[in-house]
Each structure stands twice: as structure tokens, then as C-alpha cells.
Design a protein around this motif. Structure first.
Motif, PDB file in Angstrom:
ATOM      1  N   ASN A 295       0.795  -1.229   0.000  1.00 55.52           N
ATOM      2  CA  ASN A 295       0.000   0.000   0.000  1.00 55.52           C
ATOM      3  C   ASN A 295       0.829   1.281   0.000  1.00 55.52           C
ATOM      4  OD1 ASN A 295      -2.617  -0.841  -0.155  1.00 55.52           O
ATOM      5  ND2 ASN A 295      -2.759  -1.302   2.025  1.00 55.52           N
ATOM      6  N   LEU A 309       9.543 -11.443   2.092  1.00 52.77           N
ATOM      7  CA  LEU A 309       9.348 -11.700   3.524  1.00 52.77           C
ATOM      8  C   LEU A 309       8.073 -12.508   3.797  1.00 52.77           C
ATOM      9  CD1 LEU A 309      10.547  -8.309   5.033  1.00 52.77           C
ATOM     10  CD2 LEU A 309      11.762 -10.487   4.979  1.00 52.77           C
ATOM     11  N   GLY A 412      20.871  -8.005   2.146  1.00 51.73           N
ATOM     12  CA  GLY A 412      19.979  -6.892   2.473  1.00 51.73           C
ATOM     13  C   GLY A 412      18.877  -6.692   1.434  1.00 51.73           C
ATOM     14  N   LYS A 430      26.172  -6.592  -4.719  1.00 47.29           N
ATOM     15  CA  LYS A 430      26.227  -6.913  -3.284  1.00 47.29           C
ATOM     16  C   LYS A 430      26.491  -8.407  -3.089  1.00 47.29           C
ATOM     17  CE  LYS A 430      22.258  -4.953  -2.029  1.00 47.29           C
ATOM     18  NZ  LYS A 430      21.154  -4.584  -1.133  1.00 47.29           N
ATOM     19  N   HIS A 468      28.259   5.869  -6.799  1.00 54.90           N
ATOM     20  CA  HIS A 468      29.003   6.012  -5.553  1.00 54.90           C
ATOM     21  C   HIS A 468      29.347   4.672  -4.923  1.00 54.90           C
ATOM     22  CE1 HIS A 468      28.048  10.335  -5.553  1.00 54.90           C
ATOM     23  NE2 HIS A 468      29.171  10.389  -4.864  1.00 54.90           N
ATOM     24  N   ARG A 469      28.415   3.730  -5.045  1.00 51.17           N
ATOM     25  CA  ARG A 469      28.691   2.424  -4.427  1.00 51.17           C
ATOM     26  C   ARG A 469      29.674   1.612  -5.256  1.00 51.17           C
ATOM     27  NH1 ARG A 469      23.262  -0.495  -1.990  1.00 51.17           N
ATOM     28  NH2 ARG A 469      22.987   0.947  -0.273  1.00 51.17           N
TER      29      ARG A 469
ATOM     30  N   MET B   1       0.253   2.234   6.496  1.00 52.31           N
ATOM     31  CA  MET B   1       0.574   0.846   6.860  1.00 52.31           C
ATOM     32  C   MET B   1       0.146  -0.117   5.760  1.00 52.31           C
ATOM     33  SD  MET B   1       2.134  -0.525   9.178  1.00 52.31           S
ATOM     34  CE  MET B   1       3.232   0.547  10.048  1.00 52.31           C
ATOM     35  N   SER B   2       0.986  -1.077   5.468  1.00 51.10           N
ATOM     36  CA  SER B   2       0.625  -2.049   4.438  1.00 51.10           C
ATOM     37  C   SER B   2      -0.413  -3.015   4.973  1.00 51.10           C
ATOM     38  CB  SER B   2       1.849  -2.852   4.037  1.00 51.10           C
ATOM     39  OG  SER B   2       2.840  -1.966   3.653  1.00 51.10           O
ATOM     40  N   ILE B  13       7.139  -8.636   9.856  1.00 50.22           N
ATOM     41  CA  ILE B  13       7.488  -8.221   8.501  1.00 50.22           C
ATOM     42  C   ILE B  13       8.095  -6.820   8.517  1.00 50.22           C
ATOM     43  CG2 ILE B  13       6.532  -7.700   6.205  1.00 50.22           C
ATOM     44  CD1 ILE B  13       6.312 -10.632   6.717  1.00 50.22           C
ATOM     45  N   GLU B  14       7.459  -5.924   9.254  1.00 47.30           N
ATOM     46  CA  GLU B  14       7.967  -4.552   9.339  1.00 47.30           C
ATOM     47  C   GLU B  14       9.377  -4.538   9.919  1.00 47.30           C
ATOM     48  OE1 GLU B  14       6.603  -1.896   8.140  1.00 47.30           O
ATOM     49  OE2 GLU B  14       4.677  -2.755   7.571  1.00 47.30           O
ATOM     50  N   ASP B  16      11.544  -7.029   9.844  1.00 46.54           N
ATOM     51  CA  ASP B  16      12.462  -7.624   8.871  1.00 46.54           C
ATOM     52  C   ASP B  16      12.787  -6.660   7.726  1.00 46.54           C
ATOM     53  OD1 ASP B  16      12.498  -9.850  10.414  1.00 46.54           O
ATOM     54  OD2 ASP B  16      11.231 -11.077   9.112  1.00 46.54           O
ATOM     55  N   LEU B  17      11.790  -5.879   7.319  1.00 48.13           N
ATOM     56  CA  LEU B  17      12.038  -4.880   6.267  1.00 48.13           C
ATOM     57  C   LEU B  17      13.089  -3.872   6.718  1.00 48.13           C
ATOM     58  CD1 LEU B  17       8.600  -3.877   4.673  1.00 48.13           C
ATOM     59  CD2 LEU B  17      10.580  -4.801   3.504  1.00 48.13           C
ATOM     60  N   LEU B  20      16.478  -5.528   6.674  1.00 46.88           N
ATOM     61  CA  LEU B  20      17.017  -5.611   5.315  1.00 46.88           C
ATOM     62  C   LEU B  20      17.608  -4.263   4.887  1.00 46.88           C
ATOM     63  CD1 LEU B  20      14.428  -7.682   3.214  1.00 46.88           C
ATOM     64  CD2 LEU B  20      16.758  -8.326   3.766  1.00 46.88           C
ATOM     65  N   ALA B  21      16.866  -3.202   5.154  1.00 49.62           N
ATOM     66  CA  ALA B  21      17.325  -1.859   4.766  1.00 49.62           C
ATOM     67  C   ALA B  21      18.637  -1.518   5.457  1.00 49.62           C
ATOM     68  CB  ALA B  21      16.255  -0.829   5.101  1.00 49.62           C
ATOM     69  N   VAL B  23      20.967  -3.678   6.582  1.00 56.95           N
ATOM     70  CA  VAL B  23      22.049  -4.485   5.980  1.00 56.95           C
ATOM     71  C   VAL B  23      22.467  -3.874   4.649  1.00 56.95           C
ATOM     72  CG1 VAL B  23      22.635  -6.741   4.999  1.00 56.95           C
ATOM     73  CG2 VAL B  23      21.334  -6.622   7.116  1.00 56.95           C
ATOM     74  N   ASP B  24      21.446  -3.463   3.874  1.00 59.68           N
ATOM     75  CA  ASP B  24      21.732  -2.848   2.573  1.00 59.68           C
ATOM     76  C   ASP B  24      22.593  -1.603   2.752  1.00 59.68           C
ATOM     77  OD1 ASP B  24      21.261  -2.140  -0.292  1.00 59.68           O
ATOM     78  OD2 ASP B  24      20.245  -0.447   0.650  1.00 59.68           O
ATOM     79  N   LYS B  25      22.231  -0.783   3.741  1.00 61.87           N
ATOM     80  CA  LYS B  25      22.992   0.455   3.949  1.00 61.87           C
ATOM     81  C   LYS B  25      24.426   0.151   4.362  1.00 61.87           C
ATOM     82  CE  LYS B  25      19.372   3.741   4.664  1.00 61.87           C
ATOM     83  NZ  LYS B  25      18.370   4.182   5.592  1.00 61.87           N
ATOM     84  N   ILE B  27      26.262  -2.566   3.673  1.00 62.66           N
ATOM     85  CA  ILE B  27      27.041  -3.062   2.521  1.00 62.66           C
ATOM     86  C   ILE B  27      27.340  -1.907   1.564  1.00 62.66           C
ATOM     87  CG2 ILE B  27      27.021  -4.615   0.528  1.00 62.66           C
ATOM     88  CD1 ILE B  27      25.325  -6.560   2.138  1.00 62.66           C
ATOM     89  N   GLY B  28      26.343  -1.045   1.371  1.00 66.73           N
ATOM     90  CA  GLY B  28      26.535   0.107   0.487  1.00 66.73           C
ATOM     91  C   GLY B  28      27.640   1.021   0.987  1.00 66.73           C
ATOM     92  N   ALA B  31      31.011  -0.510   0.496  1.00 64.35           N
ATOM     93  CA  ALA B  31      31.422  -0.401  -0.911  1.00 64.35           C
ATOM     94  C   ALA B  31      31.927   1.003  -1.205  1.00 64.35           C
ATOM     95  CB  ALA B  31      30.245  -0.753  -1.824  1.00 64.35           C
ATOM     96  N   GLU B  32      31.235   1.994  -0.632  1.00 67.41           N
ATOM     97  CA  GLU B  32      31.659   3.384  -0.880  1.00 67.41           C
ATOM     98  C   GLU B  32      33.021   3.660  -0.270  1.00 67.41           C
ATOM     99  OE1 GLU B  32      29.299   6.903  -0.632  1.00 67.41           O
ATOM    100  OE2 GLU B  32      27.453   5.761  -0.850  1.00 67.41           O
TER     101      GLU B  32
END
Lengths: 488, 73
Positions: A295, A309, A412, A430, A468-469, B1-2, B13-14, B16-17, B20-21, B23-25, B27-28, B31-32
Motif C-alpha cells: 500500500n 518476507l 539486504g 552486493k 558512488h557504491r 501501513m501495508s 514483517i515490518e 524484517d524490512l 534488510l534496509a 544491511v543494505d545500507k 554493505i553500500g 562499498a563506498e
């Protein structure tokens, strides 16, 4: 043993024995270079030479043995380049290089970095391979080989035992145009690859072409659940045909074609999906269907993460809604590669509606991510028959990609910073930076109806994030040499 | 809210989301940092190679390098 060639700086020399296999008529030695001396080993008798070969390796007192299986002409730099490579890559126990074709100055056989899965489909490493003597001794003690295609069987087996297989991305010799095989020879090669697969991980060889390509596949281990995650708007996409939608077409083709049965489909809808579509999907999939509604404002990456998920599978198949499955065994062929040790991601062969190739792997070429084979006609073999064999790539499109679930989580997932573009490139980079391998297979074929003329608007911040990455990694020639869309 | 259909554990779920974000940051950012340190190294080398002592040194050592190349063939 004969003809030790004197060299300067003999104390630090790497001693390389050149072993010509029977059938090679031209026995010229490469010229000696600083730090390297080439020594010609005894000629092997034409039949039953395995014992003699082993003896040569045992008795030689050499550091390396270079096995030559065809008539080649070495360049002057071969010794120097080899010494340099070994200095920088001390763990390499098996080394091969690029070559040119005699009589065709512009015809170069530019090889990629080593890939075991490609090697079992094609002897792509060429007729000149350097083996450390230690490695050869170990391999020859444990195995015995027949005369026919000795070089292929030896290299396949040695690569398994080698700490590292190195590739010198430079032309170090000229060879003849690769020859076609006879009917009898194709059966010999099939036997070699089949016994290799049986011994190492399992798999099947369906046949070998006259050009030496073995159509071989890995076998699936067990019967793991695959969760197919499809993001969709959930509306009827064709105004002129009010009962059709991309997602219904995609799911119908999955249900009709797929032979692998243990899968669930998680469909992530935007808010307010058409009720008729949900009803049709329920009818098509029954208990395999899981619907999820996103949503929030549009963000492909977050939408996919959200779907993942909700998935229960040990393996994930990330799939766009505008695809259509072509071959029934696509899912198990991708899964078998995803089950390999250290596999992080597996991609498929995608075609546009007009039967041109959309995707045969990603190439990161001169700073830009692009698709290999883009726009070439379906059926093209690609340079060095690359479109016919399973192989490692720098990345694959997330329009159709299988991943072990734990790899997705470890990486991630998709980056929310890339809502529309480059999110698959980022995910692949990644996954690669975590040390996982990414594979592509021609044995999973799908249509991808993404319009060829689609003007995907790239936001400046997306370019910014990717640059950048990964700026320096967007020029990667490990798994693809030359222009990504070159046909030969 | 979903709005989540078929899934009762919305808060999981929220969470875990968000994980994930994160972990992504990380790794990003890693890399930078790697890219920046490589680029800084390249820049340093460029500065050294453009410096006067380096250029003078190259001129002085040019004959030695020439003969070294000849004899190493």
C-alpha cells in the motif's frame, strides 16, 4: 628429459616443462625469458601414453608442466607474462591464457575467468594449460586417463583439486581454428563429461555437438520449496482485450509448462487489484497462491522485499509479471545451479516478443551495466559459443533470477534507495561482494515482454547511488570479454 | 501501513524490512569506503608522478632503465 635451455638469472628461474601430447607435430619451444626457463620433455608414444606422461611429471624436477594438445605458436612474451602472473597470483596451480587464430590476425579467442560449470560443457580454456607439478602429481596419483581427449579429462579433474585456476587475459599463443568433432569423438567427450559429473556433484549430459559443446546439466538435490515472487499492479493491462493481464499470462505459462512441482507463488499487488484477477489466480494456483498487498508509494525494491518476507521457500525466484515460460524444465535447471556450493544467484535466457535476445547475463562494460546479447537473434551462439553454455557472470537481471533465501537476506535484499532502476545491478554487486558466484543458464528460457522501446526514466539519485557504491566495479571483464552485444 | 493478506505477523514483517534496509545500507557504505580509498590511492599516485622529484628521477634513471630493458630481453 632433454634440451635444458640456458637462461640468465638461473637461481630464480621457474622451470617449465613443455609436454606435447601425441598428434602435435610442431614442437617449438617458447623463447626463454627473465625468471623462466622452458624445457622440452620427452616425446610421448602415440598410444597408451598415460604411464609415460606420469613418469615425465614425476621425474622432471620441474616447477610447472605446460601441456600442449594442439599445434600452437607461442608469442615471445609467454614466459614473462607467466612469471608475472604467478608472482601476483601465488595460489594459482593451473593457468591458461587467451590465444589468436593462425592466419586471422583479428580473430582472437578471448577467454573468461575460470568457471567449472562452463568447463563441463566446453573445453573453453584452450589447448595450452600450465599445471603446477605438485597439482599434477596429486591428480595423476588418484586418477588414470585414456588417450582420447586426455587434455580435457586432465584439466577437468585438475581444476577440482587446484587451489585456484588462473587466467592470463593476454594472447600468449596462436592456435589453429578449433576443429569439428567426428561422431565417434562426440561420444568420447560425452563419456568424459558424464563420468566427471557423476563423480563431482551429479548431473546428466544429453549430448555433445560436433563443435564440442556438451549439453550438460546439474541435477537437483532433494525437492526444496521455491517461492516465486511476482510484483504486479494487478490490473488488466490490455485495454483492447479487457480479460487479459500480464500477471495472468505469466502464471498460466508457469502452471502449464513447469515440470518442477514444489513451488508457491507470492504475488505482490499494488493497492486495489482487480478482484477478477485474484479470483482467476486462485483458480489457477489453488493452495500454491499467496497474495500480498503493497500500500505504499511505488518502490519496486521495497515491494519485492515485502513479497520475499512473505515467502516460505528455501529458494526464491524473483520474477517480473510480463514474462512467459518457454521450456518446462526451466525451474529445475535454475535451481540445480542455485544449489551449487557458493552459488548466490542464477539468471535465465530472456527473449523479446520478436525473438531477439534481451538477456544472456549482465555485463558491466566501460562503466555501464548492460545486457549480454541484447538485440541478437534467438539462436545466436555468441562469442565462443557463450549463449549455449552455463557459465559465471557478473550479474543477472531480476526479471527472472533464482536465489537461495539466505543469500537474499545476507545481501539486504533490494535497495530501497533504488526504487525503479539498477536495483538488480546493485543486488548482484552486493551478492558478488559477499563472495558468492552468479550463474547464467541457457536452459531456462522465457519471453520478457518488456517493451524494447521502453523509456525507463532514470532519476539522478539512482545514478548517484550506483556510481558512488560501485563506480569502479562497473567495468568488469572477468566473465565477459569485449562488447556485450557482439555476435562473435 | 501495508495491508497484509494471508499473513498474521505484520510486526515481524515490518521489523524484517527495517533489518534488510539496514544491511543494505551497511554493505553500500562498505562499498563506498572501498571505492573512496582506492580512488584516494590512485590520486596519491597521480600526485607523486606529477611531482618534480619524480620527473627528475626518471630523467636521471632513463639510461639505466634503457639498458636494463635491452639486457633483460
Amino acid at each position: 628429459m632433454s634440451e635444458a635451455i640456458p637462461l640468465e638469472a638461473s637461481d630464480r628461474n621457474i622451470r617449465i616443462g613443455i609436454l606435447y601430447l601425441p598428434g602435435v607435430t610442431k614442437h617449438a619451444l617458447p623463447s626463454n625469458q627473465e625468471h623462466v626457463s622452458f624445457i622440452k620433455c620427452s616425446e610421448l608414444s602415440p598410444k597408451g601414453f598415460f604411464k609415460q606422461f606420469s613418469k615425465e611429471v614425476e621425474n622432471s624436477g620441474l616447477d610447472w608442466v605446460c601441456v600442449v594438445s594442439e599445434n600452437v605458436t607461442f608469442t615471445k612474451q609467454v614466459g614473462r607474462e607467466f612469471a608475472r602472473f604467478i608472482h601476483v597470483h601465488p595460489y594459482s596451480e593451473m593457468v591458461y591464457s587467451d590465444s589468436s587464430v593462425k592466419g586471422f590476425r583479428k580473430h582472437q579467442l578471448l577467454r573468461t575467468d575460470y568457471c567449472q560449470e562452463r568447463h563441463r560443457s566446453q573445453n573453453f580454456i584452450g589447448p595450452v594449460v600450465f599445471y603446477s607439478r605438485q597439482l599434477l602429481t596429486k591428480v595423476l596419483q588418484k586418477n588414470s586417463f585414456n588417450d582420447d581427449f586426455f587434455d580435457y579429462a586432465l584439466s577437468l579433474e585438475s581444476a577440482i583439486s587446484a587451489r585456484d585456476v588462473g587466467h592470463i587475459p593476454k594472447i600468449l599463443y596462436a592456435q589453429d581454428e578449433p576443429a569439428m568433432l567426428s561422431e565417434a569423438e562426440t561420444h568420447v567427450v560425452q563419456g568424459i563429461v558424464q563420468s566427471h559429473l557423476t563423480k563431482h556433484g551429479g548431473g546428466v549430459v544429453e549430448g555433445v555437438s560436433y563443435s564440442g559443446i556438451a549439453k550438460s546439466k546439474r541435477a537437483v538435490n532433494g525437492n526444496p520449496l521455491i517461492s516465486i515472487v511476482i510484483p504486479t499492479r494487478g490490473v488488466f493491462d490490455f485495454p483492447e482485450k479487457s480479460s487479459q493481464s500480464y500477471v495472468l499470462n505469466a502464471v498460466s505459462s508457469i502452471v502449464d509448462e513447469t515440470t518442477y512441482e514444489n513451488f508457491e507463488i507470492v504475488i505482490v499487488f499494488d493497492s486495489n487489484p482487480e478482484k477478477e484477477i485474484i479470483d482467476s489466480l486462485n483458480k489457477l494456483l489453488g493452495h500454491k497462491f499467496k497474495s500480498v498487498v503493497w500500500n505504499h508509494p511505488f518502490n519496486f525494491s521495497q515491494k519485492m522485499n515485502y513479497g520475499v518476507l512473505h515467502a516460505r521457500g528455501e529458494y526464491l525466484l524473483l520474477l517480473n509479471d510480463d514474462v512467459e515460460v518457454i521450456n518446462g524444465t526451466w525451474l529445475e535447471n535454475m535451481l540445480a545451479l542455485a544449489q551449487l556450493p557458493n552459488a548466490g544467484m542464477v539468471g535465465a535466457m530472456l527473449y523479446y516478443e520478436d525473438d531477439t535476445i534481451q538477456h544472456a547475463g549482465h555485463a558491466y562494460y566501460q562503466g555501464s551495466p548492460t545486457h549480454i546479447g541484447l538485440g541478437l537473434p534467438r539462436g545466436s551462439q555468441g562469442p565462443n559459443s557463450s549463449f549455449l553454455v552455463e557459465r559465471k557472470v557478473s550479474g543477472v537481471t531480476a526479471a527472472c533470477a533464482v536465489m537461495p533465501r539466505h543469500v537474499f537476506m545476507e545481501a539486504g535484499g533490494f535497495s530501497a534507495l533504488l526504487p525503479g532502476n539498477f536495483n538488480d545491478v546493485d543486488l548482484c554487486l552486493k551478492v558478488g561482494s559477499l563472495g558468492y558466484d552468479i550463474y547464467w543458464t541457457p536452459n531456462a528460457e522465457l519471453y520478457h515482454y518488456e517493451s524494447k522501446t521502453r523509456d525507463a526514466h532514470v532519476h539522478y539519485y539512482e545514478l548517484d547511488v550506483i556510481e558512488h557504491r560501485w563506480g569502479l566495479k562497473l567495468d568488469d571483464s572477468r566473465f565477459w570479454r569485449g562488447h556485450p552485444t557482439s555476435a562473435e | 501501513m501495508s495491508k497484509i493478506v494471508n499473513s498474521p505477523q505484520e510486526h515481524d514483517i515490518e521489523r524484517d524490512l527495517r533489518e534488510l534496509a539496514l544491511v543494505d545500507k551497511i554493505i553500500g557504505l562498505e562499498a563506498e569506503v572501498a571505492r573512496l580509498s582506492i580512488e584516494a590511492g590512485i590520486k596519491d599516485i597521480r600526485v607523486i608522478r606529477n611531482s618534480r622529484p619524480w620527473r627528475v628521477g626518471r630523467v636521471v634513471l632513463a639510461p639505466v632503465a634503457f639498458f636494463q630493458r635491452i639486457f633483460s630481453r
